[in-house]
Design a protein around this motif. Structure first.
Motif, PDB file in Angstrom:
ATOM      1  N   LEU A 114      -0.263   2.705 -23.905  1.00 24.11           N
ATOM      2  CA  LEU A 114      -0.587   1.306 -24.227  1.00 24.11           C
ATOM      3  C   LEU A 114      -2.060   0.978 -24.016  1.00 24.11           C
ATOM      4  CD1 LEU A 114       2.456  -0.495 -22.536  1.00 24.11           C
ATOM      5  CD2 LEU A 114       1.966  -0.457 -24.986  1.00 24.11           C
ATOM      6  N   ARG A 115      -2.802   1.933 -23.411  1.00 24.79           N
ATOM      7  CA  ARG A 115      -4.191   1.659 -22.998  1.00 24.79           C
ATOM      8  C   ARG A 115      -4.240   0.392 -22.151  1.00 24.79           C
ATOM      9  NH1 ARG A 115      -4.663   6.206 -24.119  1.00 24.79           N
ATOM     10  NH2 ARG A 115      -6.236   7.209 -25.419  1.00 24.79           N
ATOM     11  N   ALA A 116      -3.359   0.348 -21.168  1.00 22.99           N
ATOM     12  CA  ALA A 116      -3.236  -0.836 -20.323  1.00 22.99           C
ATOM     13  C   ALA A 116      -4.511  -1.087 -19.533  1.00 22.99           C
ATOM     14  CB  ALA A 116      -2.057  -0.664 -19.364  1.00 22.99           C
ATOM     15  N   GLU A 117      -4.784  -2.342 -19.302  1.00 19.41           N
ATOM     16  CA  GLU A 117      -5.910  -2.716 -18.447  1.00 19.41           C
ATOM     17  C   GLU A 117      -5.652  -2.259 -17.021  1.00 19.41           C
ATOM     18  OE1 GLU A 117      -9.559  -4.602 -17.340  1.00 19.41           O
ATOM     19  OE2 GLU A 117      -8.725  -4.160 -19.315  1.00 19.41           O
ATOM     20  N   SER A 118      -4.377  -2.350 -16.604  1.00 22.11           N
ATOM     21  CA  SER A 118      -4.061  -2.039 -15.219  1.00 22.11           C
ATOM     22  C   SER A 118      -2.616  -1.581 -15.083  1.00 22.11           C
ATOM     23  CB  SER A 118      -4.294  -3.281 -14.353  1.00 22.11           C
ATOM     24  OG  SER A 118      -4.034  -3.022 -13.002  1.00 22.11           O
ATOM     25  N   LEU A 119      -2.397  -0.665 -14.141  1.00 22.08           N
ATOM     26  CA  LEU A 119      -1.067  -0.244 -13.730  1.00 22.08           C
ATOM     27  C   LEU A 119      -0.937  -0.546 -12.247  1.00 22.08           C
ATOM     28  CD1 LEU A 119       1.650   1.334 -13.715  1.00 22.08           C
ATOM     29  CD2 LEU A 119       0.310   3.439 -13.513  1.00 22.08           C
ATOM     30  N   ILE A 120       0.089  -1.295 -11.889  1.00 25.61           N
ATOM     31  CA  ILE A 120       0.360  -1.611 -10.489  1.00 25.61           C
ATOM     32  C   ILE A 120       1.647  -0.906 -10.087  1.00 25.61           C
ATOM     33  CG2 ILE A 120       1.011  -3.426  -8.863  1.00 25.61           C
ATOM     34  CD1 ILE A 120      -0.843  -5.307 -10.299  1.00 25.61           C
ATOM     35  N   ASN A 121       1.550  -0.072  -9.058  1.00 27.96           N
ATOM     36  CA  ASN A 121       2.681   0.711  -8.572  1.00 27.96           C
ATOM     37  C   ASN A 121       3.110   0.141  -7.221  1.00 27.96           C
ATOM     38  OD1 ASN A 121       4.444   2.816  -7.803  1.00 27.96           O
ATOM     39  ND2 ASN A 121       3.258   4.286  -9.013  1.00 27.96           N
ATOM     40  N   MET A 122       4.292  -0.438  -7.171  1.00 30.61           N
ATOM     41  CA  MET A 122       4.777  -1.083  -5.952  1.00 30.61           C
ATOM     42  C   MET A 122       5.496  -0.063  -5.068  1.00 30.61           C
ATOM     43  SD  MET A 122       6.176  -4.683  -7.483  1.00 30.61           S
ATOM     44  CE  MET A 122       5.868  -5.574  -5.955  1.00 30.61           C
ATOM     45  N   THR A 123       5.141  -0.042  -3.777  1.00 36.70           N
ATOM     46  CA  THR A 123       5.719   0.916  -2.838  1.00 36.70           C
ATOM     47  C   THR A 123       6.120   0.198  -1.547  1.00 36.70           C
ATOM     48  OG1 THR A 123       3.630   1.438  -1.736  1.00 36.70           O
ATOM     49  CG2 THR A 123       4.159   2.707  -3.714  1.00 36.70           C
ATOM     50  N   ASP A 124       6.591   0.991  -0.584  1.00 36.23           N
ATOM     51  CA  ASP A 124       6.940   0.453   0.733  1.00 36.23           C
ATOM     52  C   ASP A 124       5.895   0.795   1.780  1.00 36.23           C
ATOM     53  OD1 ASP A 124       9.225  -0.773  -0.138  1.00 36.23           O
ATOM     54  OD2 ASP A 124      10.559   0.857   0.430  1.00 36.23           O
ATOM     55  N   THR A 125       4.649   0.996   1.347  1.00 33.98           N
ATOM     56  CA  THR A 125       3.538   1.203   2.276  1.00 33.98           C
ATOM     57  C   THR A 125       2.390   0.293   1.861  1.00 33.98           C
ATOM     58  OG1 THR A 125       2.455   2.952   0.992  1.00 33.98           O
ATOM     59  CG2 THR A 125       4.170   3.643   2.526  1.00 33.98           C
ATOM     60  N   ALA A 126       1.412   0.172   2.751  1.00 32.68           N
ATOM     61  CA  ALA A 126       0.264  -0.688   2.466  1.00 32.68           C
ATOM     62  C   ALA A 126      -0.578  -0.154   1.309  1.00 32.68           C
ATOM     63  CB  ALA A 126      -0.605  -0.826   3.714  1.00 32.68           C
ATOM     64  N   GLY A 127      -0.429   1.130   1.013  1.00 32.11           N
ATOM     65  CA  GLY A 127      -1.216   1.790  -0.027  1.00 32.11           C
ATOM     66  C   GLY A 127      -1.404   3.246   0.359  1.00 32.11           C
ATOM     67  N   LEU A 128      -2.479   3.844  -0.104  1.00 33.26           N
ATOM     68  CA  LEU A 128      -2.806   5.222   0.267  1.00 33.26           C
ATOM     69  C   LEU A 128      -3.526   5.210   1.607  1.00 33.26           C
ATOM     70  CD1 LEU A 128      -2.831   8.198  -0.593  1.00 33.26           C
ATOM     71  CD2 LEU A 128      -4.977   7.767  -1.785  1.00 33.26           C
ATOM     72  N   LEU A 129      -3.010   5.994   2.549  1.00 37.23           N
ATOM     73  CA  LEU A 129      -3.534   5.976   3.915  1.00 37.23           C
ATOM     74  C   LEU A 129      -4.195   7.309   4.266  1.00 37.23           C
ATOM     75  CD1 LEU A 129      -0.379   4.441   5.670  1.00 37.23           C
ATOM     76  CD2 LEU A 129      -2.321   3.196   4.685  1.00 37.23           C
ATOM     77  N   GLU A 130      -5.282   7.231   5.031  1.00 40.36           N
ATOM     78  CA  GLU A 130      -5.903   8.447   5.580  1.00 40.36           C
ATOM     79  C   GLU A 130      -4.917   9.136   6.532  1.00 40.36           C
ATOM     80  OE1 GLU A 130      -8.652  10.042   5.080  1.00 40.36           O
ATOM     81  OE2 GLU A 130     -10.257   8.693   4.456  1.00 40.36           O
ATOM     82  N   ASP A 131      -4.272   8.324   7.372  1.00 36.36           N
ATOM     83  CA  ASP A 131      -3.231   8.793   8.279  1.00 36.36           C
ATOM     84  C   ASP A 131      -1.957   8.055   7.904  1.00 36.36           C
ATOM     85  OD1 ASP A 131      -1.445   9.308  10.318  1.00 36.36           O
ATOM     86  OD2 ASP A 131      -2.840   8.852  11.949  1.00 36.36           O
TER      87      ASP A 131
END
Length: 289
Positions: free
Chosen positions: A192-209
């Motif tokens: 679709l050449r989307a402007e944005s993709l939002i992926n909903m998860t059960d964490t705050a996001g990508l974590l270092e730890d």
């Protein structure tokens, strides 16, 4: 008076973001707690309706793993996973189609419409949206995406509907396959050449730890995200989720986010405020934590 001023400030802050997204495609991959908690579910659908009403072309892609497992349990069928993928025999494939394209999909469509939106449910089989083939004989009817035809999605967007897509696919012989929702979302957003993709998860996001949410990485280039995978810094379900975010960027999606679906109205916070939340993936070669 101050409360009214704060409300006005929020609306004024949203204006440039509304302008940025107006007329553009935003695809939301919906899963996790936000999908199983009724209050969060209404908040998510409300966010989508609001965005649609202000001119954003919203697409919703959903899974439904817990609902499939519950139905299989009621039918007395054992659920078996191999490397995180559900082993899917012929009968299980029929249950997957019934639950995803039927129960879950239609519930979301009716919820969107009850909140003032206009939605139409699709499965990967509708209009040849997702053409699939068998991924691995050991997994049965688990599908690998061969091609995506987004014309049915575009037709609905042009008519002002929110397409609500369940991730089953089919082949030329009419076999139905269970498709990973993260993978499907990345492929559809790219097509679709989307402007944005939002992926909903059960964490705050990508974590270092992964055990410490204070180590949230707010922005990351795809090369560094791939390096985290290669070096074993990620585990479990976050590996395929990050891999699909990388795939979406490489397929032309401008911005890709992993956000915390446990936070009410997280979609609006990410799209319509300066602060945002979660992790944003970008094309490029340098790390920015």
């Amino acid at each position: 008076m101050k409360d009214f001023e704060k409300r006005a400030e929020v609306l004024i802050e949203a204006l440039p973001h509304i302008r940025k997204y107006s007329g553009k495609i935003l695809l939301v991959k919906y899963g996790g707690s936000a999908m199983t908690d009724e209050k969060l579910q209404r908040a998510v659908m409300g966010d989508l309706v609001l965005l649609s009403l202000i001119g954003v072309k919203v697409v919703l892609v959903h899974g439904g793993g817990p609902e499939i497992t519950d139905m299989l349990k009621k039918l007395g069928k054992e659920t078996k996973f191999v490397n995180g993928l559900r082993v899917t025999d012929k009968e299980t494939a029929e249950v997957v189609q019934m639950v995803l394209a039927g129960k879950v999909n239609k519930h979301l469509v009716t919820l969107v419409q009850s909140l003032g939106g206009r939605a139409v449910g699709l499965s990967g089989a509708d209009g040849g949206l997702i053409a699939a083939k068998q991924m691995d004989p050991e997994l049965g009817y688990v599908g690998e995406i061969e091609s995506v035809d987004v014309r049915p999605v575009i037709d609905l967007l042009e008519k002002g509907y929110i397409p609500v897509i369940s991730t089953t696919g089919c082949d030329a012989e009419g076999n139905v396959y269970n498709i990973n929702a993260d993978t499907a979302a990345a492929r559809i957003a790219g097509q679709l050449r989307a402007e944005s993709l939002i992926n909903m998860t059960d964490t705050a996001g990508l974590l270092e730890d992964e055990k410490d949410e204070s180590t949230l990485i707010s922005r990351i280039f795809v090369s560094d995200a791939q390096r985290m995978i290669n070096q074993g810094q990620l585990s479990g379900g976050m590996i395929p989720k990050v891999g699909c975010c990388i795939e979406a960027i490489r397929r032309g999606v401008k911005k890709v986010f992993i956000i915390d679906g446990r936070v009410p109205h997280s979609i609006l916070i990410e799209t319509l405020t300066d602060a945002g939340m979660g992790t944003m993936f970008m094309s490029g070669e340098n790390y920015d934590g």
